[in-house]
Design a protein around this motif. Structure first.
Motif: not given
Length: 694
Positions: A97-103, A107-113, A259-268
């Motif tokens: 999983n990747m966890r991404i979000g603003l500081a 809680l972060p968004k959890t996206i399967p890597m 590409l996974i990171i880029e799409d997650s920034i756009r969509n999440e």
């Protein structure tokens, strides 16, 4: 007459010469830019104060002087006020999983890597089933080979002994009751329209040409196996490394990763346009034992292609201490495919204590499935390479595994198998000790399958080497070398065969019996331990240079590690695994050192062991680990304490939470890397900006 008109330069007097090159702070670009930034902030603050005074005098009201002096950095760079951190993206990459979000997010968004790409065949059609069957024409007890059967039966026998010791009731025919029921109970078919919990599969357009080239995250795992067009899943990160096993091209591997990171920034995060990203900063969390090639590649991509304003890196264990709000602790981060252990003190990771073990929650999932199939589980076609089976296995593990023998008995459960285009199948099944023996693999990792973890290693991703001597220079701690030593001596199944041109690695030393059968470093005996270069330096290519060694410190089944000095070839061929309690003790011992403060530091770290990560959420894991540690180190029966994360924080997101806290601190200004610095110095800027020894 002179032979040439070129002026001749006399040789420098070797006994008396001096240079000040890069010996002053203002000669380093990174430091100079920081000083200029602080000076500009002071100038701006002074102008604002003068403007406020003039406005107050014009209005005829007294001006309230500030408490802070202009020389203080308090609030000088607080341009964003309470929203400081709203323009900071925090990214934590994992194998599963990747966890991404603003500081500023709670809680972060959890996206399967994972990324699904159009292909002619799916991954289940192109790969052999998992768990890997060694033999299919015999009974289920022979499917996974003699080694697994022997390990499983030994663990089951030891488990019975432990239950009798704990005064638990043990039925002699428990295993027979389970196998008989599972083999004789067929599933119940449920029509799809009668299933209220049916799965919402990812919808694909009827026109194959209109289908997306790639799908990321949760939607990728919900693509039907026999979709039209076909999609194949790729996991760019495996076991904490870039997945070189499933890729043949480095550019394609890195492309999918970013590409996974880029799409997650756009969509999440809702940042659809890259022109907005130039206003954002990024905190990227990396492993404690990282690979320099990967870190430098991430830095280049985030600054050049993603166009972030600035980037900083923080290590996982240090981020965990920020998230937990503790200053000193032994962090045990149990992820999906790796477990890292590091001791942190005063906001710094003790370099010699870093350990990275290549097993985690996914290994428990696979072992749990193998054990159920071994016990004649009626769903014999279980295949973790199929998407719905993988999701089902993760659900069963989360629901049934435990580390409390009080809850173990022959019980009847059920689950629903939902596959696209098929009727829902309801299985009734019985389990006995499988629910505890599978997570017990953390303390007996030989039950896990190690055969696929080193396939493709360093085949398409180059290793970082020293520019002067050509030797690998990725960080390698003394505690990690102790793990490799343990593997070479006691787990031969985790060491692959050497190349034909390499000589067989042999040990000629004689083991020495020590009190309590503990290793030399656990008894304070360091006279016989060979010294090595400082932490962060690599093992040399040859085996002539001595290296520190480690020992096995298990409580019930204690073995001794001989004084093996592994070379780089042996390290590349060994999967770093070790029983969890032994790895923790070795990490703490290397963190404590041998000075006058070593005893106090050891006691402090033994009393602040914190289990984090998704795999640590196994019920009663902390209590069982504490019991094993006390049995392995009986000198400190009261000091040893395994604590959960404070404030009821989810241990799976604690590292990300610490990264968000770190990104909002004003003190992190010195670790930010801007575009100007990177354009001029490249990856060399990491020597000045990392808050640890790069």
């Amino acid at each position: 007459m002179e032979f040439t008109t070129w002026p001749q330069v006399n040789m420098i007097n070797q006994k008396n010469y001096y240079t000040e090159f890069l010996k002053q702070d203002d000669q380093a670009l990174a430091v100079r830019l920081q000083q200029e930034e602080r000076l500009n902030a002071r100038k701006k603050a002074a102008v604002d104060i003068d403007r406020a005074r003039a406005q107050a005098a014009q209005d005829g009201v007294p001006y309230a002087e500030r408490d802070a002096d202009l020389d203080d950095d308090v609030a000088m760079d607080d341009a964003d006020g309470e929203d400081y951190g709203s323009k900071t993206i925090v990214i934590h990459i994992g194998s599963q999983n990747m966890r991404i979000g603003l500081a500023t997010d709670a809680l972060p968004k959890t996206i399967p890597m994972v990324i699904a790409k159009r292909s002619t065949r799916s991954e289940s059609e192109d790969s052999e089933p998992l768990p890997k069957r060694v033999k299919l024409d015999g009974p289920s007890e022979e499917w996974f080979g003699e080694e697994f059967a022997r390990e499983y039966n030994t663990m089951a026998q030891d488990f019975k002994t432990m239950r009798r010791h704990n005064k638990r009731r043990v039925l002699p025919n428990s295993r027979e009751l389970v196998t008989k029921w599972n083999s004789a109970t067929p599933p119940e078919m449920i029509p799809e329209h009668s299933d209220p919990m049916r799965i919402d599969w990812t919808e694909l357009p009827d026109n194959a040409k209109a289908a997306q080239d790639h799908i990321v995250g949760h939607a990728a795992l919900r693509i039907p196996e026999k979709s039209k067009p076909r999609y194949r899943l790729f996991w760019p990160i495996q076991h904490g490394w870039l997945n070189e096993k499933d890729y043949n091209n480095r550019n394609m591997l890195e492309h999918d990763f970013f590409l996974i990171i880029e799409d997650s920034i756009r969509n999440e995060l809702g940042l659809n346009h890259k022109r907005e990203w130039a206003q954002y900063s990024c905190v990227f969390i990396i492993p404690d034992l990282y690979e320099k090639v990967m870190v430098t590649r991430v830095l280049d991509e985030l600054l050049r292609d993603f166009s972030f304003q600035r980037v900083c890196f923080i290590q996982e264990s240090l981020a965990a201490t920020f998230g937990a709000g503790v200053g000193a602790a032994c962090m045990v981060d149990m992820g999906a495919q790796k477990t890292s252990i590091s001791c942190v003190e005063d906001g710094m990771i003790i370099e010699d204590s870093r350990i990275n073990l290549k097993y985690g929650g996914y290994d428990v999932t696979e072992a749990f499935v193998r054990m159920m199939l071994f016990d004649r589980f009626h769903y014999s076609d279980f295949n973790l390479m199929r998407r719905h089976d993988y999701l089902l296995a993760e659900e069963l593990k989360a629901q049934f595994t435990t580390m409390s023998d009080e809850d173990i008995s022959v019980k009847l459960f059920d689950f629903h198998l939902r596959a696209h285009g098929q009727q829902t199948r309801k299985y009734n099944f019985k389990i006995y000790d499988e629910s505890m023996l599978a997570p017990l693999g953390f303390f007996r990792p030989t039950i896990f399958d190690q055969s696929r973890k080193l396939i493709g290693r360093h085949t398409i991703m180059p290793r970082s080497v020293d520019l002067y001597n050509g030797r690998p220079n990725d960080p390698l701690s003394k505690a990690q070398i102790a793990v490799y030593t343990f593997v070479n001596q006691f787990i031969p199944s985790a060491v692959s065969a050497p190349p034909a041109q390499s000589a067989q690695f042999l040990s000629t030393s004689t083991p020495v019996r020590r009190p309590l059968a503990l290793p030399s470093h656990l008894n304070g005996d360091t006279d016989g331990t060979p010294r090595s270069s400082p932490a962060g330096s690599p093992a040399p290519e040859d085996g002539s240079t001595p290296h520190p060694t480690g020992d096995d410190a298990n409580g019930d089944d204690i073995a001794e590690i001989k004084d093996i000095q592994p070379d780089t070839d042996v390290i590349d061929r060994a999967v770093p695994i070790m029983p969890l309690e032994q790895a923790i003790l070795i990490s703490i011992q290397h963190a404590a050192g041998t000075g006058p403060e070593s005893e106090r530091r050891r006691r402090d770290l033994l009393g602040s062991i914190m289990c984090i990560g998704g795999a640590s959420k196994t019920p009663y894991l902390g209590a069982y680990l504490e019991m094993r540690l006390r049995a392995a180190f009986p000198q400190f029966p009261r000091e040893i304490l395994v604590v959960p994360p404070p404030r009821e924080l989810d241990p799976a997101v604690l590292v990300w939470k610490g990264g968000s806290v770190f990104g909002k601190l004003r003190m992190t200004n010195d670790s930010w890397i801007g575009r100007l610095e990177y354009d001029r110095l490249g990856s060399r800027i990491l020597n000045y900006k990392c808050i640890w020894h790069w």
